[in-house]
Scaffold this motif. Structure first.
Motif, PDB file in Angstrom:
ATOM      1  N   UNK A  61      -3.093   2.075   6.242  1.00  0.00           N
ATOM      2  CA  UNK A  61      -4.298   1.490   6.746  1.00  0.00           C
ATOM      3  C   UNK A  61      -5.380   0.987   5.623  1.00  0.00           C
ATOM      4  N   UNK A  62      -5.199   1.565   4.619  1.00  0.00           N
ATOM      5  CA  UNK A  62      -6.144   1.460   3.609  1.00  0.00           C
ATOM      6  C   UNK A  62      -5.520   0.249   2.538  1.00  0.00           C
ATOM      7  N   UNK A  63      -4.175   0.230   2.391  1.00  0.00           N
ATOM      8  CA  UNK A  63      -3.658  -0.852   1.424  1.00  0.00           C
ATOM      9  C   UNK A  63      -2.529  -1.571   1.955  1.00  0.00           C
ATOM     10  N   UNK A  71      -1.718 -10.220   4.133  1.00  0.00           N
ATOM     11  CA  UNK A  71      -2.275 -11.702   4.124  1.00  0.00           C
ATOM     12  C   UNK A  71      -2.449 -11.848   2.713  1.00  0.00           C
ATOM     13  N   UNK A  72      -2.780 -11.079   1.533  1.00  0.00           N
ATOM     14  CA  UNK A  72      -2.895 -11.121   0.312  1.00  0.00           C
ATOM     15  C   UNK A  72      -1.511 -11.564  -0.359  1.00  0.00           C
ATOM     16  N   UNK A  73      -0.524 -10.983   0.189  1.00  0.00           N
ATOM     17  CA  UNK A  73       0.826 -10.991  -0.456  1.00  0.00           C
ATOM     18  C   UNK A  73       1.350 -12.632  -0.235  1.00  0.00           C
ATOM     19  N   UNK A  74       1.069 -12.932   1.169  1.00  0.00           N
ATOM     20  CA  UNK A  74       1.346 -14.345   1.507  1.00  0.00           C
ATOM     21  C   UNK A  74       0.662 -15.421   0.542  1.00  0.00           C
ATOM     22  N   UNK A  75      -0.643 -15.076   0.332  1.00  0.00           N
ATOM     23  CA  UNK A  75      -1.543 -15.953  -0.436  1.00  0.00           C
ATOM     24  C   UNK A  75      -1.009 -15.995  -2.060  1.00  0.00           C
ATOM     25  N   UNK A 108       1.820  -9.941  -6.924  1.00  0.00           N
ATOM     26  CA  UNK A 108       1.381  -8.671  -7.709  1.00  0.00           C
ATOM     27  C   UNK A 108       0.859  -7.701  -7.020  1.00  0.00           C
ATOM     28  N   UNK A 109       0.325  -7.818  -5.800  1.00  0.00           N
ATOM     29  CA  UNK A 109      -0.099  -6.870  -4.847  1.00  0.00           C
ATOM     30  C   UNK A 109       1.042  -5.898  -4.477  1.00  0.00           C
ATOM     31  N   UNK A 135       3.378  -4.728  -6.464  1.00  0.00           N
ATOM     32  CA  UNK A 135       3.448  -3.993  -7.708  1.00  0.00           C
ATOM     33  C   UNK A 135       2.306  -2.830  -7.662  1.00  0.00           C
ATOM     34  N   UNK A 136       0.996  -3.526  -7.239  1.00  0.00           N
ATOM     35  CA  UNK A 136       0.052  -2.609  -6.889  1.00  0.00           C
ATOM     36  C   UNK A 136       0.266  -1.510  -5.885  1.00  0.00           C
ATOM     37  N   UNK A 137       0.717  -1.791  -4.775  1.00  0.00           N
ATOM     38  CA  UNK A 137       1.265  -1.080  -3.767  1.00  0.00           C
ATOM     39  C   UNK A 137       2.352  -0.023  -3.996  1.00  0.00           C
ATOM     40  N   UNK A 138       3.319  -0.463  -5.072  1.00  0.00           N
ATOM     41  CA  UNK A 138       4.158   0.481  -5.398  1.00  0.00           C
ATOM     42  C   UNK A 138       3.437   1.627  -6.204  1.00  0.00           C
ATOM     43  N   UNK A 139       2.805   1.055  -7.102  1.00  0.00           N
ATOM     44  CA  UNK A 139       2.187   2.063  -8.202  1.00  0.00           C
ATOM     45  C   UNK A 139       1.165   3.044  -7.383  1.00  0.00           C
TER      46      UNK A 139
END
Length: 407
Positions: free
Chosen positions: A21-23, A29-33, A46-47, A49-53
């Motif tokens: 829900x939060x991430x 949509x951010x990943x597609x952009x 990049x998003x 990699x941020x999710x993985x971290x």
């Protein structure tokens, strides 16, 4: 059979649902952009990699691997509801938690059959999410649903060097387009004339940068290139040479390793498919209460009631069968759960395709567009009626096992 979630599963479910829900959902949509602005469509946004971290920070990492030394140490029954949750966003959530195919199966192979040097060189960076991998079995020139048909040659070098020479053509090799894919597990024949057709095959590790390895082209799936999964490539092995020490297990053990790999892979796909179906039901309900046609909300149309009710009944049935299969795999092993593994592999993709079809219908033109995830989910679910063995192969095997009781 007790399918109640234990305390650890409940804790991880709560954390994973909050993480989604939060991430994850906001990141879709951010990943597609971000992908639209990348130099190559195969690069990782990049998003991601941020999710993985973030997932690793929260302990939502390598949940699939029952080996407590390398993974989370969960049973199949504990992992099932977690994989279902990640299936709601199959483009991002499995990768974010380092639970994405084909890496999961490859890590299981290396953990179970790899030697210490292979684990050090390839398993450890895969577990850390530093690299990706691919599993090269399917071939365009033969019916690969019968793995004994494989024609790729893995031959001892004739010049006296302690090397294998690999020659063959593979396709639909998932993940191979991703530049982070550094290693292929390649299945081919080391003993093509051997008397036992299930002892002719072996598996070797082939680094992507090996001379003679060419990632020829990306293969589409219903027009999609599956960028988030690293694509599906056609790969040429033209006298590619690797050390004999790159052999996984023993010569002639490739078929058995493949079967060991595909059992967990099949149930993981089915777990995630249930999550896809749940996402489809949610989207159906939201659409039904927000749209009006012919003076009535779609939610008041009887046919829509039928679609939603049938979808809920189907998902509940599938979930119980998948949980039973997971419980059997934990208690009597993959061989003891063979019938159930085949049953879920047949039933789940077929049923989820039907649910997604109705969700698409309810969304009208939007259902087949890029503005909703339904079309891409449909393509993924429909493909799983072929991947990891087509339905007909599993039906044949399951029926023969049933008939054997009467012969």
């Amino acid at each position: 059979m007790d399918f109640a979630f234990d305390a650890r599963t409940e804790e991880l479910r709560a954390k994973l649902l909050a993480f989604m829900d939060e991430y994850v959902y906001p990141a879709e949509a951010v990943a597609d952009e971000q992908r639209a602005r990348l130099a190559s469509p195969w690069d990782t946004p990049q998003v991601v990699e941020e999710l993985k971290a973030e997932a690793r920070r929260q302990g939502l990492w390598n949940l699939f691997l029952p080996d407590a030394e390398h993974g989370a140490g969960l049973t199949n029954l504990q992992y099932a509801p977690l994989a279902e949750i990640t299936g709601r966003s199959p483009q991002l959530a499995p990768t974010a938690t380092n639970c994405a195919a084909p890496d999961t199966g490859n890590m299981e192979v290396l953990a179970q059959f790899g030697d210490e040097a292979q684990k050090k060189q390839w398993l450890e960076p895969l577990l850390a999410g530093e690299i990706r991998s691919a599993f090269a079995m399917t071939e365009p020139e033969v019916a690969s649903s019968d793995a004994t048909n494989i024609t790729t040659h893995i031959e001892r070098a004739s010049d006296g060097t302690d090397e294998y020479v690999i020659t063959g053509r593979k396709w639909y090799i998932s993940g191979a387009m991703n530049p982070d894919c550094k290693i292929f597990i390649v299945m081919g024949k080391t003993d093509p004339d051997g008397p036992d057709i299930r002892r002719q095959q072996s598996m070797v590790l082939v680094p992507r940068d090996t001379p003679g390895v060419t990632v020829e082209r990306a293969m589409q799936v219903f027009g999609y290139e599956d960028h988030y999964h690293g694509g599906h490539a056609e790969v040429i092995f033209d006298h590619a040479r690797v050390p004999v020490s790159n052999l996984i297990g023993e010569e002639g053990g490739g078929f058995a390793i493949a079967q060991a790999r595909l059992g967990p892979g099949r149930i993981h796909h089915c777990m995630r498919l249930i999550g896809m179906a749940e996402r489809a039901i949610e989207l159906m309900c939201r659409r039904a209460v927000s749209r009006t046609a012919f003076g009535k909300a779609l939610a008041q149309q009887g046919v829509v009631h039928n679609w939603i009710a049938d979808a809920r009944v189907t998902v509940e049935q599938l979930r119980l069968l998948v949980l039973k299969t997971a419980w059997l795999m934990d208690t009597v092993g993959n061989k003891g759960a063979h019938t159930e593994i085949q049953a879920i592999k047949i039933a789940t993709p077929r049923a989820v395709v039907g649910i997604l079809d109705k969700a698409i219908q309810l969304h009208g033109a939007g259902g087949v567009s890029q503005d909703f995830p339904l079309a891409e989910l449909y393509a993924g679910a429909r493909t799983l009626m072929i991947a990891d063995g087509p339905d007909e192969v599993h039906q044949r095997s399951l029926a023969r096992r049933e008939l054997k009781k009467y012969l």
